[in-house]
Design an enzyme around this catalytic site. Structure first.
Site, PDB file in Angstrom:
ATOM      1  N   HIS C 208       0.858  -1.248   0.043  1.00  0.00           N
ATOM      2  CA  HIS C 208       0.046   0.055  -0.005  1.00  0.00           C
ATOM      3  C   HIS C 208       0.767   1.393  -0.013  1.00  0.00           C
ATOM      4  CE1 HIS C 208      -4.280  -1.619   0.617  1.00  0.00           C
ATOM      5  NE2 HIS C 208      -3.487  -2.523   0.324  1.00  0.00           N
ATOM      6  N   SER C 212       0.354  -1.599  -6.458  1.00  0.00           N
ATOM      7  CA  SER C 212       0.480  -2.661  -7.427  1.00  0.00           C
ATOM      8  C   SER C 212       1.210  -2.238  -8.550  1.00  0.00           C
ATOM      9  CB  SER C 212      -0.838  -2.809  -7.652  1.00  0.00           C
ATOM     10  OG  SER C 212      -1.549  -3.847  -6.790  1.00  0.00           O
ATOM     11  N   LYS C 235     -13.473  -8.696  -8.958  1.00  0.00           N
ATOM     12  CA  LYS C 235     -12.419  -9.485  -9.696  1.00  0.00           C
ATOM     13  C   LYS C 235     -12.015 -10.497  -8.992  1.00  0.00           C
ATOM     14  CE  LYS C 235      -9.376  -8.784 -13.697  1.00  0.00           C
ATOM     15  NZ  LYS C 235      -8.647  -7.896 -14.365  1.00  0.00           N
ATOM     16  N   ASP C 236     -11.262 -10.015  -7.445  1.00  0.00           N
ATOM     17  CA  ASP C 236     -10.792 -10.968  -6.775  1.00  0.00           C
ATOM     18  C   ASP C 236     -11.669 -12.177  -6.182  1.00  0.00           C
ATOM     19  OD1 ASP C 236      -8.057 -10.086  -6.641  1.00  0.00           O
ATOM     20  OD2 ASP C 236      -8.428  -9.066  -4.849  1.00  0.00           O
ATOM     21  N   GLU C 279       7.253 -34.062  -0.897  1.00  0.00           N
ATOM     22  CA  GLU C 279       5.832 -33.426  -1.441  1.00  0.00           C
ATOM     23  C   GLU C 279       6.181 -32.758  -2.807  1.00  0.00           C
ATOM     24  OE1 GLU C 279       2.386 -33.405   0.306  1.00  0.00           O
ATOM     25  OE2 GLU C 279       3.880 -35.126  -0.321  1.00  0.00           O
TER      26      GLU C 279
END
Lengths: 174, 231, 409
Positions: C208, C212, C235-236, C279
């Site tokens: 923040h 972005s 959108k998320d 894994e």
């Protein structure tokens, strides 16, 4: 920095309520609430605990005048094999401050089955010839588990049980 | 633009490459359809309790669990005798006796269908792969030198009728052990259909809402280079 | 009523201004693609893991005599216990899927470059912490693969010069993995998610502050930013819906896909399974470990293979914005690197015999080679691109930034 209202591309009120938004929010909320259920349910007794929810007791080993304590769902249960004298005495009395006829407290007058927790604070009362005396605060119960004196508000509770055969009971809901 | 999309798909494809090895299953196992009807599971349970449990434990399965398999309370009461409903299905043979007879303690069967590649097919193949070698000794094609005896009589099943009976029995035992390893599979699939169905509806709604919200704004106003084809 | 409550809170705590500043008016580039969804998804999976883990811990027993049985108790007897356990085991894999895609996006678009170095490094710490958490969590079911995985990985520290043996014994609390190891792994497995939460918080504060990145790689003009809410919340959430469909398909229909067959056999310290492998999410690093014939060298190579990402902001010397999007050489390196990781993941799961050994070494060489080539390739590439002529918009923005930078000094 943010989209200012004078550039002509400003979004309309983003909080505008519309039918599609309301429906989507409702569906999402319903799903989120439903998804909580497995987590809540996982804290309930598991199936292996429920499988042991009933306790079978063989009565043939308990002589008249004797008492046996068994565990049912983690709680102590008194099983008292009452003598004919005790049966007569109990049938004649109606108890003390929580009156109840003896006939309502037994399925077979020979056998008294009660949850062995004093209804006052949950201590286990001690057996004597007259009935029980709670060591914590002195509540006195008769041989029908009825409260005679002391701070306890109610008679000793009766667990659900059935006679599977004449000398075998199953404590718990079948 | 299309080259970009192509490269994105190729990236996804590359991400999936390592999965290929995981899907390969041993080819030696018999190609058998494991039955899933309640009757077959019950018959498999009876065979397992009557035969396998001679030596093996099923320590994660209790008599109470058999109720969920479709046995009635009365049938379970007969099977458990003096044991409580919460008692596990333990072998009649103590582990020391198994150790003395076979040189190792017969393994617990509760998770066998998950603990071997191929799961129930492995169990079926093992049970049906016993044979008599030239000298008359019993051996197993899937697991040469296995300590377990030919308990279902696969080596002696010579005529088609006996073969068929053996195969049915082995498949039913495999089906039961498959259930024992994953007793909630049916419930899981059942909830899964609802969960995925619900999510598809919700995602569809979210997509419509997303499109609607994004329609409020016009495309970018600057003359950003829009794709790498500029170079 | 609600206005008065909010006003009451706002007098004492900056709630409204916080929501306004960080959500409803938080400026976000409008051109973010769906590749920018994975950070949010990683946060979602983190919460999912913490919640399902909390409820599992109510039934799990960290004791070698009870651990395997208690997991079976959860799977069979606890109401919806199978759902909680499969959610947690599938969630672990899902966590790495979204984190790796999140990282791949950062690499492709060069989002790690200035001014986002601290985001990149805090992300590296989150990745390392998640790896540690996943590794310790994998011991808890106390299956064969759990046991031997922990045995092998703790043995790696034996390569430490001079005090290696003592460190291994200290880590295990015994001469082999045993009860003390299981109990401490459980304690740490419960603790580390809180550390991850703290790091995620730092990651978000940094985000923040620098805002972005975006596919163009250029810091957008103010009018190309739009409020985070509702545009990117929806959108998320749409992306979350897609993720959950895939997640639930595995969770309900193929939950054992991520649990090896060997782990359904209780841990046996006297018998190693014929083939042990970590894994899937550790396979590339495990392959790098095996590529070096020396124990210490292998451990160092493996540590380096993860830590080297931290140097990327300095290894990438190019000032051309947009990462791989406008940089053909960088793009080529990116695809070589991704393909190379796939190869490493594949050979990491194969027994180290025959050609696997050579492929393993070549792939390891390429892995580190990409990092070593990057400084030279990026300088050369920038020179070449400038000579060829940048698109006017990019030129303009570069000139703009340069003049602003000059004016400030």
């Amino acid at each position: 920095m943010t989209a200012s209202s004078d550039d002509g591309n400003a979004p309309q009120d983003p909080a505008r309520r519309d039918f599609l938004g309301t429906v989507t929010a409702a569906v999402a909320t319903a799903g989120a609430v439903a998804a909580c259920w497995p987590f809540i349910s996982s804290m309930n007794p598991s199936t292996d605990v429920l499988a042991e929810a009933n306790t079978e007791v063989d009565l043939s080993g308990i002589a008249a005048g004797q008492m046996q304590t068994v565990a049912w769902q983690g709680k102590p249960i008194f099983i008292l094999h009452r003598t004919p004298d005790e049966i007569t005495a109990m049938a004649a009395s109606n108890g003390g401050k929580d009156p109840q006829p003896d006939g309502q407290r037994v399925k077979n007058p020979q056998w008294l089955v009660v949850i062995a927790l004093c209804t006052h604070m949950g201590c286990i009362p001690n057996k004597n010839s007259e009935g029980w005396l709670c060591p914590c605060h002195g509540s006195v119960y008769d041989n029908s588990g009825r409260i005679l004196s002391g701070p306890a508000p109610r008679n000793l509770d009766i667990p659900p049980y059935t006679f599977a055969t004449a000398d075998k009971i199953v404590i718990g809901k079948s | 633009m299309s080259t970009m999309r192509l490269s994105r798909y190729s990236l996804l494809f590359m991400l999936m490459l390592p999965c290929i090895g995981v899907w390969a299953e041993p080819a030696k196992l018999a190609d058998v359809i494991i039955p899933d009807s309640p009757e077959a599971l019950k018959r498999g349970a009876q065979t397992a309790v009557g035969t396998c449990m001679g030596c093996h434990d099923l320590k994660y399965i209790t008599y109470h669990d058999l109720l969920a398999l479709g046995f009635t309370k009365k049938e379970v009461d007969e099977m458990r005798g003096e044991h409580t409903l919460g008692t596990a299905l333990m072998s009649q043979t103590p582990p020391e006796a198994g150790l003395a007879a076979y040189g190792k303690i017969p393994p617990d069967l509760s998770l066998m269908a998950k603990a071997r590649e191929g799961g129930p097919r492995y169990i079926y193949t093992l049970l049906t792969s016993f044979y008599q070698d030239a000298v008359g000794n019993t051996n197993n094609r899937l697991f040469p030198g296995v300590k377990m005896p030919d308990i279902l009589g696969a080596g002696a099943a010579n005529d088609p009728a006996a073969q068929h009976e053996l195969q049915t029995k082995a498949a039913e035992v495999a089906a039961f052990l498959n259930w024992a390893a994953d007793p909630h599979a049916n419930e899981r699939h059942h909830i899964g259909y609802y969960a995925v169905g619900y999510l598809i509806v919700l995602t569809g709604l979210l997509y419509l809402l997303k499109r609607r919200i994004w329609r409020r704004i016009a495309p970018p106003s600057t003359s950003l280079p829009s794709s790498k084809s500029d170079f | 009523m609600s206005n008065r409550v909010i006003a009451w809170i706002d007098q004492r705590f900056p709630l409204s201004s916080f929501i306004k500043h960080e959500l409803t008016e938080y400026p976000t580039p409008r051109n973010l693609s769906y590749w920018w969804n994975f950070g949010f998804l990683a946060g979602f999976v983190l919460v999912l893991q913490v919640v399902s883990g909390l409820f599992l811990a109510m039934h799990y027993k960290p004791d070698t005599a009870l651990a395997f049985d208690s997991v079976q108790h959860i799977m069979r007897n606890v109401n919806y216990g199978w759902l909680l356990r499969y959610m947690h085991s599938t969630g672990a894999s899902a966590f790495f899927v979204v984190i790796y895609l999140h990282m791949a996006r950062t690499l492709y678009y060069g989002s790690y470059r200035a001014p986002r170095e601290l985001m990149w490094w805090s992300g590296q710490i989150i990745l390392l912490t998640i790896m540690a958490t996943a590794f310790m969590g994998y011991l808890l079911p106390w299956g064969q693969m759990s046991y031997w995985g922990a045995q092998v990985i703790t043995a790696l520290f034996g390569a430490t010069p001079f005090v290696g043996d003592q460190i291994v014994i200290w880590l295990r609390g015994g001469f082999a993995v045993g009860d003390p190891t299981l109990t401490r792994f459980f304690a740490l497995h419960y603790l580390l998610p809180f550390v991850i939460f703290a790091m995620v918080f730092i990651h978000l504060i940094a985000l923040h502050s620098v805002k972005s990145s975006n596919p163009s790689g250029i810091n957008l003009r103010a009018k190309d930013n739009i409020p985070f809410h509702p545009y990117f919340t929806i959108k998320d959430f749409f992306g979350l819906g897609i993720f959950l469909i895939v997640f639930c398909a595995f969770l309900f229909f193929k939950p054992d896909f991520f649990i090896g067959t060997e782990n359904n056999i209780p841990a046996n310290p006297l018998h190693t399974p014929t083939h042990i492998e970590p894994e899937w999410y550790f396979l590339p690093f495990y392959a790098i470990l095996r590529a070096v014939p020396d124990a210490l060298g292998g451990a160092v190579a493996m540590a380096l293979s993860i830590l080297i990402y931290g140097a990327l902001p300095y290894l990438d010397r190019s000032k051309i914005p947009g990462g791989a999007r406008y940089r053909p050489i960088y793009r080529l390196l990116f695809y070589i690197f991704v393909l190379d990781i796939m190869v490493l993941a594949y050979v990491g799961g194969q027994p180290p015999v025959g050609p696997v050994v050579s492929i393993n070494r070549i792939a390891t060489f390429i892995y580190f080679g990409v990092f070593l080539v990057l400084p030279f390739a990026s300088i050369w590439e920038e020179r070449w691109l400038r000579a060829r002529g940048l698109p006017p918009a990019v030129q303009e923005i570069l000139a703009n930034e340069a003049s602003q930078h000059g004016a400030r000094q």
